[in-house]
Design an enzyme around this catalytic site. Structure first.
Site, mmCIF file in Angstrom:
data_model
loop_
_atom_site.group_PDB
_atom_site.id
_atom_site.type_symbol
_atom_site.label_atom_id
_atom_site.label_comp_id
_atom_site.label_asym_id
_atom_site.label_seq_id
_atom_site.Cartn_x
_atom_site.Cartn_y
_atom_site.Cartn_z
ATOM 1 N N ASP A 1 -2.014 6.725 -3.456
ATOM 2 C CA ASP A 1 -0.888 6.026 -2.840
ATOM 3 C C ASP A 1 -0.346 4.906 -3.710
ATOM 4 O O ASP A 1 -0.686 4.783 -4.890
ATOM 5 C CB ASP A 1 -1.301 5.506 -1.469
ATOM 6 C CG ASP A 1 -2.272 4.338 -1.553
ATOM 7 O OD1 ASP A 1 -3.076 4.316 -2.498
ATOM 8 O OD2 ASP A 1 -2.231 3.444 -0.679
ATOM 9 N N LYS B 1 -11.195 0.356 -0.625
ATOM 10 C CA LYS B 1 -11.178 1.801 -0.757
ATOM 11 C C LYS B 1 -10.608 2.143 -2.125
ATOM 12 O O LYS B 1 -9.907 1.337 -2.735
ATOM 13 C CB LYS B 1 -10.389 2.454 0.365
ATOM 14 C CG LYS B 1 -9.035 1.843 0.698
ATOM 15 C CD LYS B 1 -8.467 2.516 1.943
ATOM 16 C CE LYS B 1 -7.196 1.833 2.424
ATOM 17 N NZ LYS B 1 -7.487 0.609 3.193
ATOM 18 N N ASP C 1 -0.796 1.609 -4.048
ATOM 19 C CA ASP C 1 -1.666 0.664 -4.751
ATOM 20 C C ASP C 1 -2.980 1.280 -5.207
ATOM 21 O O ASP C 1 -3.864 0.579 -5.682
ATOM 22 C CB ASP C 1 -1.927 -0.571 -3.899
ATOM 23 C CG ASP C 1 -2.740 -0.282 -2.645
ATOM 24 O OD1 ASP C 1 -2.674 0.852 -2.146
ATOM 25 O OD2 ASP C 1 -3.422 -1.192 -2.154
ATOM 26 N N ASP D 1 -5.462 2.921 -3.521
ATOM 27 C CA ASP D 1 -6.705 2.855 -2.756
ATOM 28 C C ASP D 1 -6.899 4.026 -1.794
ATOM 29 O O ASP D 1 -7.952 4.139 -1.171
ATOM 30 C CB ASP D 1 -6.837 1.520 -2.020
ATOM 31 C CG ASP D 1 -5.770 1.286 -0.959
ATOM 32 O OD1 ASP D 1 -4.876 2.150 -0.807
ATOM 33 O OD2 ASP D 1 -5.826 0.243 -0.283
ATOM 34 N N ARG D 2 -5.910 4.908 -1.675
ATOM 35 C CA ARG D 2 -6.050 6.055 -0.783
ATOM 36 C C ARG D 2 -6.087 7.347 -1.587
ATOM 37 O O ARG D 2 -5.668 7.392 -2.744
ATOM 38 C CB ARG D 2 -4.896 6.107 0.223
ATOM 39 C CG ARG D 2 -4.847 4.897 1.129
ATOM 40 C CD ARG D 2 -3.743 5.015 2.160
ATOM 41 N NE ARG D 2 -3.703 3.810 2.978
ATOM 42 C CZ ARG D 2 -3.406 3.787 4.275
ATOM 43 N NH1 ARG D 2 -3.134 4.920 4.905
ATOM 44 N NH2 ARG D 2 -3.377 2.658 4.940
ATOM 45 N N SER E 1 0.816 -1.210 0.000
ATOM 46 C CA SER E 1 0.000 0.000 0.000
ATOM 47 C C SER E 1 0.852 1.263 0.000
ATOM 48 O O SER E 1 1.574 1.531 -0.938
ATOM 49 C CB SER E 1 -0.971 -0.038 1.183
ATOM 50 O OG SER E 1 -1.880 1.040 1.123
ATOM 51 N N HIS E 2 0.777 2.046 1.059
ATOM 52 C CA HIS E 2 1.423 3.347 1.148
ATOM 53 C C HIS E 2 2.854 3.250 1.666
ATOM 54 O O HIS E 2 3.515 4.277 1.836
ATOM 55 C CB HIS E 2 0.611 4.260 2.066
ATOM 56 C CG HIS E 2 0.381 3.660 3.423
ATOM 57 N ND1 HIS E 2 -0.435 2.559 3.613
ATOM 58 C CD2 HIS E 2 0.860 3.981 4.646
ATOM 59 C CE1 HIS E 2 -0.447 2.243 4.887
ATOM 60 N NE2 HIS E 2 0.330 3.083 5.543
#
Length: 543
Positions: free
Chosen positions: A277, A376, A279, A281-282, A113-114
């Site tokens: 981010d 998300k 991937d 999703d943010r 992710s982030h």
């Protein structure tokens, strides 16, 4: 038929998935057998029926391609006959969720992710179920138990194949579909939002900057914003995904999206700024010299949902993670719809979404989403905002200030203390838990404590219970302090501190957040003894 090998191995002691899969340093995943052990445990517990389809893809960080090839070979060895892979092994997390929901039995998503990428960065693997959402705790607990007892894994030799050409390949007994990672997702967005209205917004001179942070969202943002919606070329910056995210930290907040923040708060600030981010999703949303907190963003989108084609019939309900501010609660109350409070982790929204109990949901950690997928979705949130702006014909700041005037303002901040030694972080939480029984009715910083607890969630759909989800101190005036340990880091522990108070008086809606929360921050630090117990005199990131 190509040979399948059963490789003897030994369990690793640290393969317990966290909030969103297993995340470790890249070098850990590169150890012999490490990735294979965890993937075998996933496949064993998933037990996909013969003929099932598995989706595989990731955010393109270092080791993504190698891991994708390993998973394809292991899927074939474990009886899976159809694998769908994003071209080059690339898929944003929301795009992967969408593909899974189109008929796959599940999917393996490669991302941390982030978190930073590269040889010295982080890597991650998680499993998403057939609904497209992260596997529930019951599944991840079973995977951890399986990984802890694993003695062998299976992998197949396959004839040559490529991940770089779109189309179907027959690879031994395996059917491999390499798909365009962008097109299906872009079509989904076109079905939800008024692209004509957004296109007219750009045609009339609306200026936007989208920072994809050299992460997976770049190709999606270029396709949708520049090609389909007509935003000028160069609207999307840092658009090419790189294995190390260009040496940056792909976390869309005021600290790490510095280039975007400087432009949006500079002398020639644009109308709208956004970032996503690693991937995809943010999201972070900015107006001209104006930052929208993720909690406010969820509340504003909920209040304006009927302006957007995909949600014109209204919302059946909303949900937020417990640490997220209660801004959306006030919207739900006005709309007469339920608002659910869940633990942190998108998987907790899945049952509510699948049961049709909620339409929108969000977390304060820059994550917002809806029932269109089970993750998300950063770019979705950007398009939602653009659609609302196009209809209301107001600036970001005007929309948010009007929202505060109607629903009140929840002053809110989060302090992140990253890479705290695990023993010290656990000591902070133990110290807080020891005080819980004595805190109610006690005066702290001029406020009276109404209640204090360690949040427990019982899922209203399946009755499962999740304990120790965050320590809450709730005050009589509605203010609150929340402490929790995050499960998304790979080194030490991350202490997250959340502080909130609500204000409805019109003359007090324009305070600086730091001023509005100064006394609560002092109380929160003192009660937890964070400085004394961790040695940290300031947070790593403050939002």
């Amino acid at each position: 038929m190509f040979p399948t090998h059963v490789i003897a191995t030994r369990p690793f002691s640290d393969q317990t998935p966290g909030t969103s899969g297993l995340r470790k340093r890249t070098s850990v995943f590169q150890q012999p057998h490490y990735l294979e052990n965890f993937v075998q445990a996933l496949l064993d517990e998933a037990a996909l029926p013969a003929g099932s389809t598995l989706v595989v893809g990731g955010d393109g960080r270092f080791f993504n391609r190698e891991a994708t090839h390993t998973i394809v070979r292991m899927a074939a060895a474990n009886g899976i006959t159809h694998v769908v892979v994003g071209r080059g092994g690339l898929l944003s997390t929301p795009a992967a969720s969408h593909l899974i929901r189109r008929g796959a039995a599940g999917g393996i998503i490669l991302s941390a992710s982030h978190n930073p990428g590269g040889p010295e960065g982080d890597f991650g693997v998680k499993y998403n179920a057939a609904n497209g959402g992260p596997a529930p705790e019951s599944f991840t607990n079973a995977v951890a138990a399986r990984a802890a007892a694993l003695a062998s894994y299976r992998i197949t030799d396959l004839p040559p194949y490529t991940l770089d050409l779109i189309g179907r390949q027959q690879v031994g007994h395996l059917t491999l579909d390499v798909v365009d990672p962008v097109s299906a997702y872009a079509d989904l967005m076109a079905s939800l939002f008024d692209f004509d209205a957004i296109r007219a917004l750009f045609a009339n001179g609306f200026r936007l900057r989208m920072d994809s942070m050299h992460a997976i969202t770049g190709p999606y943002a270029v396709e949708i914003l520049e090609r389909r919606l007509g935003a000028p070329s160069g609207t999307v910056i840092n658009a090419v995904p790189l294995p190390d995210f260009g040496g940056g930290h792909p976390d869309p907040n005021l600290t790490y999206a510095q280039e975007l923040v400087e432009e949006m708060f500079g002398p020639d600030a644009l109308d709208f700024g956004a970032a996503s981010d690693g991937d995809g999703d943010r999201n972070m949303i900015l107006g001209r010299r104006f930052f929208v907190t993720p909690s406010d963003s969820l509340a504003v989108l909920a209040a304006n949902a009927t302006l957007v084609p995909g949600y014109r019939n209204g919302l059946v309900g909303v949900a937020r993670s417990m640490p997220t501010s209660a801004a959306v609660d006030a919207v739900a109350s006005t709309l007469g719809i339920p608002c659910f409070e869940t633990p942190t982790g998108w998987k907790f929204f899945g049952n509510l979404l699948d049961a049709g109990r909620i339409t929108l949901c969000g977390e304060e950690s820059f994550g917002t989403g809806s029932n269109h997928v089970r993750e998300k979705d950063g770019l979705w949130a950007v398009l939602f905002w653009l659609n609302v702006i196009a209809v209301r014909r107001q600036s970001v700041e005007e929309i948010v200030r009007a929202h505060w005037g109607r629903f009140g303002r929840n002053y809110y901040t989060r302090y992140d203390y990253d890479a705290v030694p695990t023993e010290a972080a656990n000591g902070v939480m133990a110290h807080l838990r020891a005080q819980l029984d004595a805190l109610p009715q006690r005066a702290l910083g001029g406020r009276t404590v109404r209640a204090a607890d360690d949040f427990v969630y019982t899922d209203p759909m399946d009755g499962s219970t999740s304990t120790r989800q965050g320590i809450r101190i709730l005050f009589e005036d509605g203010a609150r302090i929340v402490y929790r340990l995050s499960g998304t880091g790979t080194e030490g522990a991350t202490i997250r501190l959340y502080i909130e108070r609500r204000e409805t008086a019109p003359e007090r809606l324009d305070m600086e957040t730091a001023d509005a929360l100064r006394d609560l921050v002092a109380t929160a630090l003192s009660v937890a003894e964070i400085v004394e117990r961790t040695g940290r005199t300031a947070p790593t990131v403050m939002t």
